[in-house]
Motif scaffolding. Structure first.
Motif, mmCIF file in Angstrom:
data_model
loop_
_atom_site.group_PDB
_atom_site.id
_atom_site.type_symbol
_atom_site.label_atom_id
_atom_site.label_comp_id
_atom_site.label_asym_id
_atom_site.label_seq_id
_atom_site.Cartn_x
_atom_site.Cartn_y
_atom_site.Cartn_z
ATOM 1 N N HIS A 251 0.847 -1.200 0.000
ATOM 2 C CA HIS A 251 0.000 0.000 0.000
ATOM 3 C C HIS A 251 0.878 1.245 0.000
ATOM 4 N N SER B 12 4.844 4.167 5.106
ATOM 5 C CA SER B 12 4.584 5.309 5.976
ATOM 6 C C SER B 12 5.723 6.302 5.834
ATOM 7 N N VAL C 92 -3.265 -0.103 10.663
ATOM 8 C CA VAL C 92 -2.566 -1.307 10.202
ATOM 9 C C VAL C 92 -2.254 -2.220 11.378
ATOM 10 N N THR D 203 -6.243 3.541 3.436
ATOM 11 C CA THR D 203 -5.611 2.465 4.208
ATOM 12 C C THR D 203 -6.659 1.528 4.786
ATOM 13 N N SER E 94 -2.895 6.116 10.068
ATOM 14 C CA SER E 94 -2.923 4.956 9.181
ATOM 15 C C SER E 94 -2.122 3.802 9.767
ATOM 16 N N HIS F 229 2.950 -1.619 4.363
ATOM 17 C CA HIS F 229 2.416 -0.257 4.384
ATOM 18 C C HIS F 229 3.557 0.754 4.334
#
Length: 235
Positions: free
Chosen positions: A93, A135, A171, A115, A167, A133
């Motif tokens: 992502h 970040s 997760v 997200t 976000s 993810h």
């Protein structure tokens, strides 16, 4: 088990380089990308623009192609993930709005909502191995001194930092295998500097080179933490 990969943000700086690296590593990779149409260009046309650019700058071999990559036109602010496939083993992502001056509700709609949508999809994938993810190191907000990965930020400098942190919390709470990557200021490739767009630190450098800023507006004793895009993608 056959690996099936999904990448969001495939026309962004990180996402596009991730797609290029994945295909170069395994030309037959089972890869799906989510891309929204934009400025009159379809999702496929937007990906093809990067494909042409890679060939132009000699970043890929002459026989490199994306014909087997599945492109799904998807807008996180408009579309649901309910109709998306469920056979993915890995989800990267990378989609995000990186503007620092967005109002917090807008930034949340763009970053946190996307997200949450991808986590919803990932939880429904029976063979999911990992949710990766992207970040940022700047979820530390206005912290001073040493900051480790478990630091709980108190205040943020902008809506981007805050929504990336929110976000991350989503997760961590999703109950699926995950990896969170926190790069600092991402620059072009370490070999010869290829970069998708001259933003962030490049904007400042351009002001220096043009003479608009006569000198660097920083403390010469401080460090600027930058990382080349290929380091991020390889990680």
């Amino acid at each position: 088990m056959k690996q099936s990969i999904l990448v969001t943000g495939a026309t962004g700086f990180v996402g596009s380089e991730l797609v290029r690296a994945l295909v170069q590593k395994n030309p037959n990779v089972d890869l799906t990308v989510l891309i929204r149409s934009n400025h009159g260009q379809s999702a496929v046309e937007r990906l093809e623009r990067f494909h042409s650019r890679w060939h132009k700058f000699g970043l890929v071999k002459p026989n490199f192609h994306l014909s087997h990559v599945k492109v799904i036109e998807h807008d996180f602010e408009r579309d649901s993930v309910a109709s998306l496939p469920r056979d993915f083993t890995t989800v990267y992502h990378a989609a995000a709005a990186t503007d620092f001056d967005l109002a917090l509700p807008v930034a949340r709609r763009k970053n946190v909502r996307s997200t949450l949508q991808m986590l919803q999809l990932a939880r429904s994938c029976p063979h999911l191995l990992r949710f990766v993810h992207f970040s940022t190191a700047f979820v530390a907000g206005n912290a001073k001194g040493l900051v480790d990965e478990d630091y709980q930020p108190v205040a943020f400098n902008n809506s981007y930092e805050q929504t990336k942190w929110e976000s991350e919390l989503a997760v961590k709470a999703a109950g699926i295998p995950f990896t969170i990557l926190r790069p600092s200021i991402i620059t072009g490739s370490s070999d010869f500097g290829y970069v998708v767009g001259l933003k962030v630190i490049y904007s400042v450098v351009r002001l220096w080179l043009s003479g608009i800023l006569p000198r660097a507006p920083v403390n010469p004793n401080e460090m600027v933490d930058i990382v080349p895009i290929d380091f991020v993608v390889n990680a």
